[in-house]
Enzyme design. Structure first.
Site, short mmCIF file in Angstrom:
data_model
loop_
_atom_site.label_atom_id
_atom_site.label_comp_id
_atom_site.label_asym_id
_atom_site.label_seq_id
_atom_site.Cartn_x
_atom_site.Cartn_y
_atom_site.Cartn_z
N ASP A 13 -4.64 16.91 -37.12
CA ASP A 13 -5.76 16.53 -37.97
C ASP A 13 -6.69 17.73 -38.03
O ASP A 13 -6.52 18.73 -37.31
CB ASP A 13 -6.44 15.27 -37.41
CG ASP A 13 -7.24 14.55 -38.50
OD1 ASP A 13 -7.49 13.35 -38.35
OD2 ASP A 13 -7.57 15.21 -39.50
C1 GLC Z 1 -9.79 14.07 -41.97
C2 GLC Z 1 -9.03 12.86 -41.50
C3 GLC Z 1 -7.60 12.88 -41.91
C4 GLC Z 1 -7.45 13.65 -43.22
C5 GLC Z 1 -7.79 15.08 -42.91
C6 GLC Z 1 -7.77 15.95 -44.18
O1 GLC Z 1 -10.81 14.41 -41.07
O2 GLC Z 1 -9.11 12.49 -40.14
O3 GLC Z 1 -7.17 11.51 -42.05
O4 GLC Z 1 -6.13 13.54 -43.72
O5 GLC Z 1 -9.04 15.24 -42.26
O6 GLC Z 1 -8.75 15.52 -45.06
#
Ligand code: GLC
Length: 738
Positions: free
Chosen positions: A266
């Site tokens: 993430d």
């Molecule tokens: C965010 C989320 C994740 C998302 C990623 C890209 O913080 O936790 O679900 O896909 O970053 O946006």
């Protein structure tokens, strides 16, 4: 794009050829995904410099065809090896055509519909040059304080697994690289939905029993459906951050499940192993993420650059092996090769426009919204309304709220395309019916700003009124009208990521508006727009629907349901508590001690859900009879067939979600009082009877036991329950013999 699944051997051979030409810097580059926020020119300049130097393998948050094409041309034409970029994006519930939020799609109990909706989302996203969706989000959640419950499928692993697999099929089609499809990236691996207190980003502490029986199954189902990517979670899990957790990312994902795609962290979760005070510094964080099983770092802008940029140094210092680095790079290269990026890296902007504006996409969004709404109350059969009801007061801060209809994780929707509840009702009523509107109260503000209130997200609509004045106006309209339709709930930035909440009250002065409208005595329909089980403080609207965030065509769908052109068939994907103090309140709990006092666990109120898991009303009524088992016994390892006759005892055709639950009466471990093990949404004609059949397989009876720390299927006795909700009482029992 390949028109047939490319041969694995061919893919692997080409990836190996490419790898052999790469420097260590370029290898670390392929494992680095940068944010490219639209409008962040300075940051983008930095990303482009990394790209040109061969130190970027993937980008996210670019969502315009021309910009994707421009950046891809740099990668292909201006870098030493010309390896195309993989473009990822949060395609969670629609790209241009906004579908109902995932929790709403789960409430339809219609995996096929979810698959269709995500296939449309994939088609639109792929058309503008995206290759990969950071979806489906498959985290199980039993705590509605956690805002991200809206992105998942609720509290149950069986429903969650069905929805996970269906969405992966929708995004990817039958193989990775199929035309008009995306790589699916189930997230967030794993246990994120159990964050302490429902507080987003806080740690989760889960027993292996909970992990194996509740939180992991939807990920396994998604991988069995062919998911090409997995995203590792932010939070700490049992003291080991998920993105540095080898037990999760290698022992389970690779060794136990044979996952052969690539793992991305993430946002920032690799470097953040240092933030957890788990890694000593960014270099250590990069090493421990890679060694745990992370293949690609999603790298937000960070002082001193991304963590994986330090990998070449780590290699030289002998702190990582080239074999492990190469293994990660091959996984990323194979994904790009499977997606046909080398053959066709660029975007056909002309075709993209046609795809994005296909009218049939909005039809799918409407049907999906109709099938997701849950009818919770309908006193005196107030619904469906007549189109010639004479006068309707459509009230509340979300009655005409285009932006909120889309729900969270939508950044580019065209509000002018969204059909709000008010506009849906206006279009549906007869010429002689008067429709008045008042928002009644302003949409309250969050105490802490949302992460989506930033320069890169569209500005929030600013609608503020003098609540004292507007409430009186709304009450006057309700007094005059023959029916009041109230649309209350939470703004789309009050739920989702970074949007946990410590109460379930209606935000702002919505409760006051609800109470005052009910006091007028006008028959009132309450439409709740959120994902959370709102606490209405005992208010009793005549009729009540959970409409979730119903998307682009939501207003049309809601109007069709209100006036009976569509019949509500959705069912709750979680137990709706009476009071937040009861959380967690899973329907699949153990008998434990004095189960007969289950409703007395608190001395101050009854401890049962207001609406149970699987509950939802219809305009029709159904009766269940003739529950039949293919035998009253089966041996461990065999299957058993269950069937039931469902009769629609009303005068209108309608859908019913027929549900099958089991309870194991004794065995290696004590098992929940009810566990969903089968469901089917069926349409039954007026007065018709339909036989619905289920099969119970060893897989559905097996569970992970802390006694043996392994999967077991017991010789035991099992009660089966079948009906239209988890509190179904039609039951039968069978033995399982050794
Ligand atoms: C965010 C989320 C994740 C998302 C990623 C890209 O913080 O936790 O679900 O896909 O970053 O946006």
């Amino acid at each position: 794009m390949p028109d047939a699944k490319p041969e694995d051997s061919h893919i692997k051979a080409r990836a190996a050829e490419l790898l052999a030409q790469m420097t260590v810097e370029e290898k670390a580059g392929q494992l680095t995904q940068y944010f490219a926020f639209p409008g962040a020119d300075e940051q983008l300049a930095g990303v482009e410099a990394e790209l040109r130097a061969g130190r970027a393998g993937s980008l996210l948050f670019v969502s315009e065809a021309a910009e994707i094409d421009r950046l891809q041309r740099i990668a292909v034409e201006e870098t030493r090896l010309g390896i195309p970029l993989l473009f990822g994006y949060d395609v969670i519930h629609g790209f241009k055509t906004v579908m109902p939020v995932p929790l709403a799609m789960a409430a339809s109990w219609d995996p096929e519909m979810a698959e269709t909706a995500q296939a449309i989302a994939a088609k639109e996203a792929r058309a503008i040059g995206l290759h990969w969706a950071f979806a489906p989000m498959v985290d199980i959640c039993r705590d509605p304080r956690w805002g991200r419950m809206i992105e998942g499928a609720g509290e149950d692993p069986y429903l969650g697994s069905a929805m996970a697999a269906a969405q992966v099929r929708g995004f990817q089609g039958h193989y990775i690289g199929a035309p008009d499809r995306l790589i699916a990236g189930p997230k967030h691996f794993a246990g994120y939905g159990a964050s302490l207190g429902g507080r987003d980003y806080d740690e989760a502490d889960l027993s292996e029993t909970e992990l194996w029986n509740v939180h992991l199954p939807p990920f396994k189902a998604a991988i069995e459906a062919g998911a090409g990517n997995i995203m590792s979670a932010y939070m700490g899990l049992n003291g080991v951050p998920a993105s540095g957790n080898r037990w999760l990312l290698t022992d389970i994902l690779r060794d136990a499940w044979g996952f052969d795609g690539f793992v991305v962290t993430d946002a920032g979760a690799a470097a953040d192993l240092e933030t957890h005070h788990f890694a000593a510094n960014k270099e250590d964080a990069a090493i421990r993420a890679l060694e745990a099983g992370v293949d690609m770092e999603m790298a937000p802008p960070r002082e001193g650059g991304s963590a994986f940029r330090t990998l070449p140094e780590a290699l030289k210092a002998g702190r990582i092996s080239e074999a492990r680095l190469d293994e990660a790079v091959l996984r990323v290269l194979e994904a790009k090769l499977r997606m046909g990026l080398f053959e066709q890296p660029y975007v056909d902007a002309e075709r993209a426009q046609r795809v994005l504006n296909a009218p049939e996409h909005r039809e799918v969004a409407r049907v999906a919204a109709e099938r997701s709404v849950v009818l919770l109350k309908n006193a005196g059969d107030l619904l469906p309304l007549s189109r010639d009801v004479g006068s309707i007061a459509v009230l509340g801060p979300f009655a005409d709220a285009a932006r909120d209809m889309a729900g969270p994780w939508i950044f580019r929707q065209d509000d002018s395309e969204t059909v709000t509840v008010l506009s849906g009702i206006r279009a549906a009523v007869g010429n002689d019916t008067r429709v008045d509107h008042s928002i009644g109260v302003s949409v309250p503000k969050r105490m802490h700003p949302s992460i989506f209130e930033n320069p890169f997200s569209p500005p929030l609509p600013e609608i503020t009124v003098d609540d004292d004045v507007e409430i009186e106006r709304a009450v006057a309209l309700a007094t005059e009208a023959n029916v009041a339709v109230l649309v209350l709930g939470e703004a789309q930035i009050m739920i989702g990521e970074h949007a946990s909440r410590s109460t379930l009250n209606l935000p702002g002065r919505q409760q006051e508006l609800l109470d005052r409208v009910l006091e007028t005595g006008t028959p009132t329909v309450l439409l709740i727009m959120t994902g959370r089980p709102m606490d209405l403080k005992g208010a009793e609207p005549d009729a009540q629907m959970m409409i979730w965030y119903p998307g682009t065509s939501g207003g049309e769908a809601v109007a069709n349901l209100l006036f009976g052109d569509a019949v509500p068939g959705g069912k709750m994907p979680y137990n709706w508590p009476r009071n937040i103090g009861q959380i967690p309140l899973p329907y699949a709990h153990l008998r434990s001690f004095k189960p007969e006092e289950e409703h007395m666990r608190y001395w101050n109120e009854r401890n049962e859900p207001l609406y149970p898991f699987g509950f939802g009303l219809s305009y029709a009524r159904f009766s269940y009879a003739n529950l039949r088992l293919s035998s009253d016994r089966m041996a461990v390892g065999e299957t058993l067939n269950v069937s039931v006759d469902v009769t629609n005892v009303s005068e209108i055709a309608a859908d019913e979600v027929v549900q099958l639950y089991i309870h194991q009466r004794f065995g290696t471990s004590a098992r929940p009082v009810r566990e969903l093990k089968g469901f089917e949404r069926v349409q039954i004609g007026a007065g018709q009877t339909r036989t619905v059949a289920f099969t119970l397989t060893p897989d559905q009876l097996r569970y992970w036991s802390a006694v043996v720390r392994d999967w077991v299927q017991d010789a035991t006795e099992i009660d089966v329950f079948v009906g239209g909700s988890s509190d179904a009482d039609l039951t039968a029992r069978f033995k399982v013999t050794a």
